[in-house]
Design an enzyme around this catalytic site. Structure first.
Site, PDB file in Angstrom:
ATOM      1  N   ARG A  62      35.540-114.880 -49.163  1.00 42.47           N
ATOM      2  CA  ARG A  62      34.971-113.959 -50.147  1.00 42.47           C
ATOM      3  C   ARG A  62      35.928-112.787 -50.295  1.00 42.47           C
ATOM      4  NH1 ARG A  62      32.235-109.368 -47.961  1.00 42.47           N
ATOM      5  NH2 ARG A  62      31.030-109.174 -49.872  1.00 42.47           N
TER       6      ARG A  62
ATOM      7  N   ASN B  91      36.118-108.474 -50.963  1.00 45.56           N
ATOM      8  CA  ASN B  91      35.381-107.222 -50.953  1.00 45.56           C
ATOM      9  C   ASN B  91      36.371-106.144 -51.389  1.00 45.56           C
ATOM     10  OD1 ASN B  91      33.225-105.516 -50.636  1.00 45.56           O
ATOM     11  ND2 ASN B  91      33.489-105.289 -48.417  1.00 45.56           N
TER      12      ASN B  91
ATOM     13  N   LYS C 169      30.810 -96.643 -50.648  1.00 45.99           N
ATOM     14  CA  LYS C 169      32.205 -97.048 -50.614  1.00 45.99           C
ATOM     15  C   LYS C 169      33.144 -95.864 -50.388  1.00 45.99           C
ATOM     16  CE  LYS C 169      31.975-101.345 -53.311  1.00 45.99           C
ATOM     17  NZ  LYS C 169      32.557-102.244 -52.291  1.00 45.99           N
TER      18      LYS C 169
END
Lengths: 346, 323
Positions: free
Chosen positions: A234, A236, A329
């Site tokens: 994946r 990110n 974030k």
């Protein structure tokens, strides 16, 4: 920076160096292989997991056809990793029951790496006796699987000295995954020393939105069901000021203030970087432990802007991102300034 | 208990063709088979206690691998002849050296707990096969373990291997009474942090587990070789109508809805093909879905408006999809 084959002359009798890849100058390489993560102008968390080893075409090139990706920053990043480790040995964590898993990681990753770069690397194994040759580092080493003393710094540290990826090993028991070992020097604002011994679901506790949408529990169920030998991946992303790989919680005092200072800095497009992680999730064959490899890529806004589609898309994503996600974030202070520049502002 | 009932067998997606390199009789009813790569390639390592699914003709059965799994030259299984079974073991017993055979990659469903302080292995009869794998791995990795083995006087399969691993510390039982009387004290006298692993006939396993629980063992420390259904196992045939084109297709029990759609040239976006990522959602117009995915919430599943076509199927005979 070009990787220099300083050592090529000394061991050419073992490995044929004629086909050594010539790494092109830094910028084209960084962008053409950059794993641009956005499929849409809007970003939300999802269980965005897919089988590993699938090539992804991007507007600038491609990525994804290999598990271990070596680029022109190889030696520089590995030197940085050693420096970080020397200053803070807690970046390496191995609970004693994870030693077999660390060896399992070595005997899984090194052969893959040799198969990907056959001209500069070679892995041989007979029983527990192994030989590893890495022409980029002038390494020709024999070691015994399971015998920690046969690798200078132990198996996990050694693996971390061969690949640019950060390494996390999760044990599977009691219906959960446990982060019980890791070598993490390039964390995006987290700490392996803090997380070691914790369960997967505990580690992801602070992530906003993902619990209402059951994203983490679904990911956990998926990972628990992986069978040995299966490999998924994946991506990110976040952002980082300057080309700083070590943004661990431990060094926050060094980099935290830049997140505010960069907002009014006229060099923002050069200092602000999109930070993308390609995470590989590999269920190890001999122990069943889960290997997470986290390879971090950085590209400045100015580099991103060399690809018009990326420039527009990143601008839209940053502008639209809900504030709780931007805050988590750590990009909430400067994301509007970044979006403004990407969308053609000053 | 080495064979998984056919109705519960997992789907075998990743297979390899191996060659029979060794056949030997372990007892009048139990025969051991070793498989190696035809091309001489190294076989994948496996987690102790793993099994492979062997496909032979129309039969598929799962068998425990008896090696430690750490660096296998060959995969070795022991097959007890089951005259009342589905014929899988009979077909297996026909195999000879040189035959080639289709097997799945090793699947782990009875893994050791790496953090255990001690491993107490308990096996009865042919249940010794996954336990032998565990015992060998524990020895190779230097993990603390002990073994209690119950077998009929004439059929102590793999007894020599067990004795060579454990020497005089192996406890052997040829009748249930002597085993039962020492089990109680064994369960009382394990080091703190011991995990128990049991394999054997169902009644044997449940009596061991019940006694352990009565004596206060936490269930997380109790492990048994259970041959559970795979969520992606086969299902029943069903009919699918595609509303936009009016086409009707049959999804056979051995195929997923996604595969059936792909088979007629309809591509559905998909990623994990395991019912997790949510990519392959297809709108349902009519019919009730047998949900096998981990993506939809319980509320969404109850609506029967979406099917994750990589794993889910129809509850009844028919589904109508908005495709």
């Amino acid at each position: 920076m070009n990787v220099e084959m300083q050592s090529a002359g000394s061991s050419t009798d073992e490995i044929d160096f004629q086909e050594v890849p010539t790494f092109e100058s830094e910028v084209p390489n960084r962008i053409s292989g950059f794993p641009f993560p956005f499929r849409d102008d809007v970003y939300r968390y999802s269980t965005n997991v897919e089988p590993a080893l699938q090539l992804v075409q991007t507007e600038a090139g491609s990525w994804g056809d290999r598990i271990i990706d070596i680029d022109s920053n190889y030696l520089e990043e590995l030197n940085l990793r050693e420096t970080v480790l020397r200053l803070d040995p807690t970046r390496l964590q191995v609970m004693s029951h994870m030693r077999p898993a660390a060896w399992d990681a070595i005997t899984t990753v090194l052969p893959q790496m040799a198969a990907t770069y056959p001209d500069i690397m070679k892995f041989e194994r007979q029983g527990n006796q192994c030989r590893w040759q890495n022409g980029l580092q002038d390494i020709d080493l024999e070691f015994t699987v399971g015998a920690d003393e046969t690798l200078p710094e132990g198996p996990l540290h050694f693996l971390g000295s061969q690949i640019q990826d950060d390494i996390v090993l999760m044990d599977q028991r009691e219906g959960s995954l446990w982060l019980d070992a890791g070598l993490v020097t390039f964390a995006a604002d987290w700490s392996v020393g803090f997380d070691v011994g914790m369960r997967f679901l505990e580690i992801h506790g602070p992530v906003p939105r993902v619990h209402e949408e059951r994203i983490i529990t679904r990911a956990h169920q998926f990972l628990l069901r992986l069978q040995p030998g299966e490999q998924y991946r994946r991506t990110n992303w976040t952002m980082t000021v300057d080309r700083r790989l070590d943004t661990s919680t431990e060094t926050y005092p060094e980099w935290g203030k830049d997140r505010t200072l960069v907002v009014d800095d006229p060099t923002l497009p050069d200092r602000l970087h999109l930070r993308v992680e390609v995470q590989h999730l590999i269920k190890l064959p001999a122990t069943g432990a889960l290997l997470f490899l986290v390879r971090t890529y950085l590209a400045s806004l100015r580099e991103i802007a060399t690809v018009p589609e990326w420039r527009t898309r990143l601008g839209k994503v940053l502008e639209e991102l809900p504030s709780d996600m931007a805050e988590y974030k750590g990009i909430d202070r400067y994301r509007n300034a970044a979006a403004h520049w990407l969308q053609g502002g000053d | 208990m080495t064979a998984i009932p056919v109705a519960m067998r997992p789907r075998v997606s990743k297979q390899m063709i191996l060659e029979v390199v060794d056949v030997r009789d372990l007892s009048p009813k139990v025969r051991s088979f070793s498989f190696a790569s035809i091309s001489g390639q190294q076989l994948p390592a496996f987690v102790p206690g793993s099994h492979i699914v062997v496909e032979l003709g129309s039969k598929s059965n799962s068998y425990s691998l008896t090696g430690s799994g750490q660096y296998p030259d060959a995969y070795t299984i022991s097959v007890a002849l089951a005259p009342e079974g589905n014929g899988g073991s009979k077909a297996m017993h026909q195999l000879q050296v040189g035959d080639s055979i289709k097997v799945s990659y090793p699947r782990s469903a009875f893994a050791p707990v790496a953090s255990a302080r001690h491993h107490l292995f308990i096996a009865a009869g042919i249940g010794i096969t996954p336990i032998l794998s565990h015992a060998r791995a524990a020895e190779e990795l230097g993990r603390s373990s002990s073994l209690m083995y119950v077998f009929r006087p004439t059929s102590g399969v793999h007894l020599q291997e067990c004795r060579s691993i454990y020497g005089t510390t192996l406890t052997e039982y040829t009748d249930r009474e002597s085993f039962n009387s020492s089990l109680r004290s064994a369960l009382l006298n394990q080091p703190i942090g011991t995990h128990l692993y049991v394999c054997g006939p169902a009644g044997f396993m449940s009596s061991v587990l019940r006694l352990a629980e009565e004596m206060g063992w936490p269930t997380e420390r109790l492990h048994s070789e259970h041959f559970e259904a795979d969520v992606q196992g086969p299902g029943k045939n069903f009919q699918v109508t595609l509303a936009q084109s009016g086409q009707t297709i049959t999804v056979p029990g051995t195929k997923s809805l996604l595969e059936a759609l792909e088979g007629i040239g309809i591509s559905v976006p998909n990623m994990c093909r395991k019912g997790v990522c949510g990519e392959c959602a297809v709108p349902v117009l009519k019919g009730r879905v047998e949900h096998r995915d981990l993506y939809l919430t319980d509320e969404e599943k109850a609506l029967h408006e979406t099917v994750m076509c990589c794993v889910s199927r129809a509850q009844e005979q028919e589904l109508e999809l908005d495709l």
